[in-house]
Design a protein around this motif. Structure first.
Motif, mmCIF file in Angstrom:
data_model
loop_
_atom_site.group_PDB
_atom_site.id
_atom_site.type_symbol
_atom_site.label_atom_id
_atom_site.label_comp_id
_atom_site.label_asym_id
_atom_site.label_seq_id
_atom_site.Cartn_x
_atom_site.Cartn_y
_atom_site.Cartn_z
ATOM 1 N N ALA A 81 -9.123 -4.859 0.522
ATOM 2 C CA ALA A 81 -9.185 -3.782 -0.462
ATOM 3 C C ALA A 81 -8.275 -4.064 -1.654
ATOM 4 O O ALA A 81 -8.652 -3.844 -2.813
ATOM 5 N N VAL A 82 -7.071 -4.558 -1.377
ATOM 6 C CA VAL A 82 -6.129 -4.869 -2.457
ATOM 7 C C VAL A 82 -6.679 -5.979 -3.348
ATOM 8 O O VAL A 82 -6.625 -5.887 -4.593
ATOM 9 N N MET A 83 -7.226 -7.026 -2.755
ATOM 10 C CA MET A 83 -7.778 -8.132 -3.532
ATOM 11 C C MET A 83 -8.971 -7.688 -4.370
ATOM 12 O O MET A 83 -9.135 -8.099 -5.522
ATOM 13 N N ALA A 84 -9.807 -6.824 -3.812
ATOM 14 C CA ALA A 84 -10.975 -6.333 -4.557
ATOM 15 C C ALA A 84 -10.540 -5.513 -5.766
ATOM 16 O O ALA A 84 -11.124 -5.611 -6.847
ATOM 17 N N GLN A 85 -9.495 -4.710 -5.591
ATOM 18 C CA GLN A 85 -8.970 -3.916 -6.707
ATOM 19 C C GLN A 85 -8.349 -4.816 -7.775
ATOM 20 O O GLN A 85 -8.544 -4.607 -8.970
ATOM 21 N N ALA A 86 -7.616 -5.838 -7.317
ATOM 22 C CA ALA A 86 -6.904 -6.712 -8.251
ATOM 23 C C ALA A 86 -7.846 -7.618 -9.036
ATOM 24 O O ALA A 86 -7.656 -7.851 -10.235
ATOM 25 N N THR A 87 -8.881 -8.122 -8.370
ATOM 26 C CA THR A 87 -9.775 -9.091 -9.004
ATOM 27 C C THR A 87 -11.022 -8.464 -9.599
ATOM 28 O O THR A 87 -11.775 -9.123 -10.306
ATOM 29 N N LYS A 88 -11.242 -7.165 -9.274
ATOM 30 C CA LYS A 88 -12.416 -6.448 -9.779
ATOM 31 C C LYS A 88 -13.722 -7.195 -9.468
ATOM 32 O O LYS A 88 -14.596 -7.335 -10.314
ATOM 33 N N SER B 23 -12.649 1.412 4.014
ATOM 34 C CA SER B 23 -12.138 0.731 5.204
ATOM 35 C C SER B 23 -12.142 1.680 6.397
ATOM 36 O O SER B 23 -11.528 2.758 6.347
ATOM 37 N N PRO B 24 -12.813 1.311 7.504
ATOM 38 C CA PRO B 24 -12.775 2.175 8.686
ATOM 39 C C PRO B 24 -11.373 2.282 9.282
ATOM 40 O O PRO B 24 -11.029 3.307 9.869
ATOM 41 N N ARG C 246 2.156 4.032 12.903
ATOM 42 C CA ARG C 246 0.800 3.481 12.893
ATOM 43 C C ARG C 246 0.675 2.387 11.842
ATOM 44 O O ARG C 246 0.116 1.317 12.098
ATOM 45 N N ASN C 247 1.190 2.655 10.653
ATOM 46 C CA ASN C 247 1.000 1.705 9.557
ATOM 47 C C ASN C 247 1.844 0.450 9.701
ATOM 48 O O ASN C 247 1.578 -0.549 9.014
ATOM 49 N N MET C 248 2.846 0.467 10.567
ATOM 50 C CA MET C 248 3.563 -0.783 10.844
ATOM 51 C C MET C 248 2.573 -1.850 11.318
ATOM 52 O O MET C 248 2.727 -3.034 11.011
ATOM 53 N N ALA C 249 1.561 -1.414 12.040
ATOM 54 C CA ALA C 249 0.533 -2.348 12.514
ATOM 55 C C ALA C 249 -0.645 -2.417 11.560
ATOM 56 O O ALA C 249 -1.120 -3.508 11.214
ATOM 57 N N MET C 250 -1.122 -1.271 11.097
ATOM 58 C CA MET C 250 -2.372 -1.235 10.344
ATOM 59 C C MET C 250 -2.270 -1.888 8.963
ATOM 60 O O MET C 250 -3.271 -2.374 8.425
ATOM 61 N N LEU C 251 -1.088 -1.917 8.365
ATOM 62 C CA LEU C 251 -0.942 -2.582 7.067
ATOM 63 C C LEU C 251 -1.055 -4.096 7.183
ATOM 64 O O LEU C 251 -1.129 -4.803 6.173
ATOM 65 N N GLN C 252 -1.091 -4.597 8.411
ATOM 66 C CA GLN C 252 -1.317 -6.026 8.639
ATOM 67 C C GLN C 252 -2.796 -6.325 8.872
ATOM 68 O O GLN C 252 -3.171 -7.476 9.086
ATOM 69 N N SER C 253 -3.623 -5.279 8.799
ATOM 70 C CA SER C 253 -5.059 -5.451 9.007
ATOM 71 C C SER C 253 -5.699 -6.202 7.837
ATOM 72 O O SER C 253 -5.250 -6.114 6.694
#
Length: 311
Positions: free
Chosen positions: A295-302, A253-254, A282-289
């Motif tokens: 990335a989380v879905m790709a890890q969870a669903t493989k 992720s860029p 910074r992450n208060m905003a960026m974690l809503q990206s």
């Protein structure tokens, strides 16, 4: 296909696609066609999607750093910092050596410029402007939003050491050697080595020894002290290895990669708590990206590696 070449002619697109499929390093890339300025002393290549290879390109002058090169380095890295097609950068050099340091011919012309001034205050003003310009050129690598990997072969002297200490990652070939040369020409290094080298190697004693004596540091010592993290057999394998790492970075992720660099640079000369506060805000905003959820879905669903939007 490279997203950067959408405005190119169809035949050129097809050549680029074939080069990508065969992992062929793209040569003589037109910077205008990829949204960058045209440079006299630098060559820009795109060996992998989202990976840009910036090459010092004065081989006939041993890549000595002329005034034009100083100015172009800053312009290039500032442009790449904002370029949505660029996610990682490899800094290398054409020819027999990486860089012989500052171009002494330019030094003599600067001396003539200083000599035109009779008053010490005016001479100091000329020097202040010149040194500041060169400092900002080197710092452009550190300030660039994209990770910069230095790929150094053979000699890396004087101003070139300043340059690579501002990179995020440093690799070299077995024949590489490094020299903080400035004391041998009657000056103290003034564009970054004295500030960054002690932090890079983690030893004030070693950094001062290198700066006071101007002795050469060979590749074996450079990797042992942590100045570089990998040593390759030759220039070809060095560049290939650096590009592979850059491609790996470019696949992430860029938003995450650029945020990571931003916080690591910010935290380098601040307290731990200041660094923690900075990344929290910074992450208060960026974690809503969307990148985080992708990335989380790709890890969870493989389901395979996620593809991230340009940034």
């Amino acid at each position: 296909m490279y997203p950067a070449v959408v405005s190119m002619t169809q035949p050129l697109k097809e050549v680029l696609i074939r080069c990508t499929q065969k992992h062929v390093l793209m040569r003589n890339c037109s910077t205008g066609s990829i949204g960058l300025s045209t440079f006299e002393t630098l060559a820009i290549k795109i060996p992998k999607p989202f990976v840009y290879n910036v090459e010092l390109n004065r081989p006939e002058k041993l890549n000595a750093m002329s005034n034009t090169m100083w100015l172009e380095i800053r312009k290039c890295f500032e442009e790449l910092s904002m370029h949505p097609e660029c996610r990682a950068i490899v800094l290398s050099a054409a020819g027999k050596i990486f860089c012989a340091g500052i171009d002494l011919n330019d030094m003599s012309s600067m001396g003539a410029e200083i000599g035109e001034q009779d008053d010490i205050a005016r001479r100091c003003k000329v020097l202040d402007n010149k040194i500041r310009t060169y400092q900002e050129s080197i710092s452009s690598l550190e300030k660039c939003h994209k990770p910069v990997i230095g790929a150094i072969h053979s000699a890396c002297v004087g101003g070139a050491v300043d340059l690579i200490t501002a990179a995020d990652i440093r690799y070299c070939s077995k024949d590489a050697w490094f020299q903080v040369k400035e004391v041998d020409i009657g000056m103290a290094a003034d564009v970054g080595t004295l500030q960054r080298l002690p932090r890079v190697v983690g030893s004030a004693s070693l950094a001062r020894e290198l700066a006071f004596t101007a002795r050469k540091m060979q590749a074996a010592e450079a990797v042992q002290c942590g100045f570089v993290t990998r040593v390759f057999d030759d220039k070809e394998s060095l560049l290939s290895g650096a590009i592979e790492v850059a491609a790996d970075i470019a696949s992430k992720s860029p938003v995450a990669v650029q945020g990571t660099k931003l916080n690591m640079v910010y935290s380098a000369d601040r307290t731990i708590q200041e660094g923690l506060d900075h990344i929290r805000f910074r992450n208060m905003a960026m974690l809503q990206s969307e990148d985080f959820m992708e990335a989380v879905m790709a890890q969870a669903t493989k389901t395979g590696p996620p593809k991230f939007s340009k940034l």
